[in-house]
Design a protein around this motif. Structure first.
Motif, mmCIF file in Angstrom:
data_model
loop_
_atom_site.group_PDB
_atom_site.id
_atom_site.type_symbol
_atom_site.label_atom_id
_atom_site.label_comp_id
_atom_site.label_asym_id
_atom_site.label_seq_id
_atom_site.Cartn_x
_atom_site.Cartn_y
_atom_site.Cartn_z
ATOM 1 N N ALA A 58 0.857 -1.189 0.000
ATOM 2 C CA ALA A 58 0.000 0.000 0.000
ATOM 3 C C ALA A 58 0.892 1.238 0.000
ATOM 4 C CB ALA A 58 -0.915 -0.006 1.223
ATOM 5 N N LEU A 60 1.563 5.066 0.385
ATOM 6 C CA LEU A 60 0.916 6.077 1.208
ATOM 7 C C LEU A 60 1.140 7.480 0.650
ATOM 8 C CD1 LEU A 60 1.922 4.701 4.730
ATOM 9 C CD2 LEU A 60 0.000 4.035 3.251
ATOM 10 N N LYS A 61 0.166 8.358 0.931
ATOM 11 C CA LYS A 61 0.282 9.763 0.553
ATOM 12 C C LYS A 61 1.235 10.464 1.520
ATOM 13 C CE LYS A 61 -4.455 9.879 -1.226
ATOM 14 N NZ LYS A 61 -5.815 10.473 -1.069
ATOM 15 N N ALA A 64 -0.146 11.115 5.035
ATOM 16 C CA ALA A 64 -0.816 9.985 5.689
ATOM 17 C C ALA A 64 -0.269 9.781 7.098
ATOM 18 C CB ALA A 64 -0.633 8.715 4.871
ATOM 19 N N ASP A 66 1.100 7.362 9.128
ATOM 20 C CA ASP A 66 1.696 6.052 8.900
ATOM 21 C C ASP A 66 1.444 5.090 10.058
ATOM 22 O OD1 ASP A 66 2.556 7.363 6.714
ATOM 23 O OD2 ASP A 66 4.698 7.209 7.125
ATOM 24 N N LEU A 69 -2.244 3.864 10.163
ATOM 25 C CA LEU A 69 -2.535 2.922 9.076
ATOM 26 C C LEU A 69 -1.895 1.562 9.341
ATOM 27 C CD1 LEU A 69 -2.098 5.278 5.975
ATOM 28 C CD2 LEU A 69 -4.233 4.380 6.921
ATOM 29 N N THR A 115 5.659 3.064 2.310
ATOM 30 C CA THR A 115 4.892 1.898 1.846
ATOM 31 C C THR A 115 4.594 0.961 3.006
ATOM 32 O OG1 THR A 115 6.028 2.025 -0.287
ATOM 33 C CG2 THR A 115 4.848 -0.018 0.203
ATOM 34 N N ALA A 133 -7.130 -2.152 2.281
ATOM 35 C CA ALA A 133 -6.102 -1.103 2.311
ATOM 36 C C ALA A 133 -6.486 0.066 1.408
ATOM 37 C CB ALA A 133 -4.759 -1.685 1.889
ATOM 38 N N SER A 134 -7.085 -0.196 0.262
ATOM 39 C CA SER A 134 -7.469 0.869 -0.663
ATOM 40 C C SER A 134 -8.520 1.791 -0.056
ATOM 41 C CB SER A 134 -8.009 0.259 -1.966
ATOM 42 O OG SER A 134 -7.031 -0.528 -2.604
ATOM 43 N N VAL A 139 -4.104 6.258 1.747
ATOM 44 C CA VAL A 139 -3.522 5.264 0.844
ATOM 45 C C VAL A 139 -3.755 5.726 -0.582
ATOM 46 C CG1 VAL A 139 -3.605 2.878 0.034
ATOM 47 C CG2 VAL A 139 -3.843 3.380 2.482
ATOM 48 N N GLU A 140 -2.679 5.881 -1.319
ATOM 49 C CA GLU A 140 -2.778 6.382 -2.694
ATOM 50 C C GLU A 140 -3.008 5.264 -3.698
ATOM 51 O OE1 GLU A 140 -0.325 9.357 -5.713
ATOM 52 O OE2 GLU A 140 0.556 8.727 -3.813
ATOM 53 N N VAL A 142 -2.570 0.615 -4.292
ATOM 54 C CA VAL A 142 -2.292 -0.698 -3.714
ATOM 55 C C VAL A 142 -1.885 -1.646 -4.836
ATOM 56 C CG1 VAL A 142 -3.217 -2.678 -2.440
ATOM 57 C CG2 VAL A 142 -3.912 -0.368 -1.812
#
Length: 287
Positions: A58, A60-61, A64, A66, A69, A115, A133-134, A139-140, A142
């Motif tokens: 996944a 990440l932006k 995010a 971290d 998540l 990631t 995860a999406s 999350v940008e 996956v």
């Protein structure tokens, strides 16, 4: 017991066609069963190896959370392991594979995001974990290798269930063949059986030769099937290891012996249970 054994052999010789038909069908069924079980065993071993290699990644932006998540992904029951790989660590990995990556990063900056990498409990769970995860904020994108994971899982599962269905049909046909062979043998001896009943012979005494007949057919089929299957499988496994060493073919005796013994025991049980059921039904019809 000698009398019953001799009568069983005489019944098998007197109905040679039915006996051979049952024996051939049962041997082929046990061969197919053994093949499907060995195939399933190797499919499971392949899936285990695939599970140990498949990762759901996944990306990440930049803004995010971290840690949050990571904890939410670890809470999923399908996730066996989850870890956070920072953008710097990803760049380091890519640099080991391609030394020119760091030079490009020095010009344009680090293009790799933080990631989350998850390993799943079962390879079939990859799609569900990727979907979960999406849906998380931050999350940008996956990636889990859907191009090869999904088709592989579907193919292996279809092969497994098709094999089970075929073996089930063959086992049912073999059971009916045994029933027919024993009934034919008992019908050929109907006059003798009637005399034995008039003289006070017990049901067990009358049934025993035919039960032994079914047991002998099952034992012979079991020995033939295991004797043919074992060298054929070992030769095929050796050939696969030579041509495609990446596949984890099962060849250790600790795994193969119980499976082959189970096939043999199943053949004996089918012969025994089929003859028991057939003799019981026939004697009930006479009463």
């Amino acid at each position: 017991m000698t009398y019953h054994f001799r009568q069983a052999l005489l019944a098998m010789r007197g109905n040679l066609t039915a006996t051979l038909s049952t024996l051939v069908t049962m041997t082929l069924t046990l061969l197919m069963l053994g093949f499907v079980l060995l195939l399933t065993l190797n499919v499971d071993r392949t899936l285990q190896q695939l599970e140990s290699q498949v990762e759901v990644a996944a990306f990440l932006k930049p803004d995010a959370n971290d840690a949050d998540l990571l904890s939410r992904m670890r809470a999923l029951p399908q996730v066996r392991e989850a870890r956070l790989v920072t953008s710097e660590a990803v760049l380091e990995e890519m640099t080991r594979d391609s030394p020119y990556t760091r030079d490009a990063a020095a010009l344009v900056g680090n293009p790799f995001p933080d990631t989350l990498r998850m390993r799943v409990s079962r390879v079939e769970d990859s799609r569900a974990v990727a979907a979960a995860a999406s849906a998380l904020p931050g999350v940008e994108d996956v990636e889990y290798g859907a191009g090869y994971v999904d088709p592989t899982v579907k193919t292996l599962t279809a092969v497994r269930w098709a094999g089970y269905a075929l073996v089930g049909l063959l086992l049912l046909g073999t059971l009916f063949n045994i029933l027919n062979a024993v009934r034919v043998a008992m019908y050929a001896r109907r006059n003798e059986i009637s005399v034995m009943r008039l003289l006070g012979a017990t049901r067990g005494f009358i049934r025993l030769p035919h039960v032994i007949e079914g047991l002998l057919v099952g034992l012979t089929a079991a020995l033939l099937s295991v004797g043919l299957l074992t060298p054929a499988y070992l030769r095929l496994a050796q050939r696969i290891q030579e041509l495609a060493p990446v596949f984890p073919v099962v060849t250790d005796s600790a795994t193969l012996l119980p499976l082959l013994a189970g096939v043999a025991v199943l053949g004996i049980l089918i012969g025994l249970l089929g003859s028991l059921f057939a003799t019981r039904r026939y004697l009930q019809e006479l009463e």
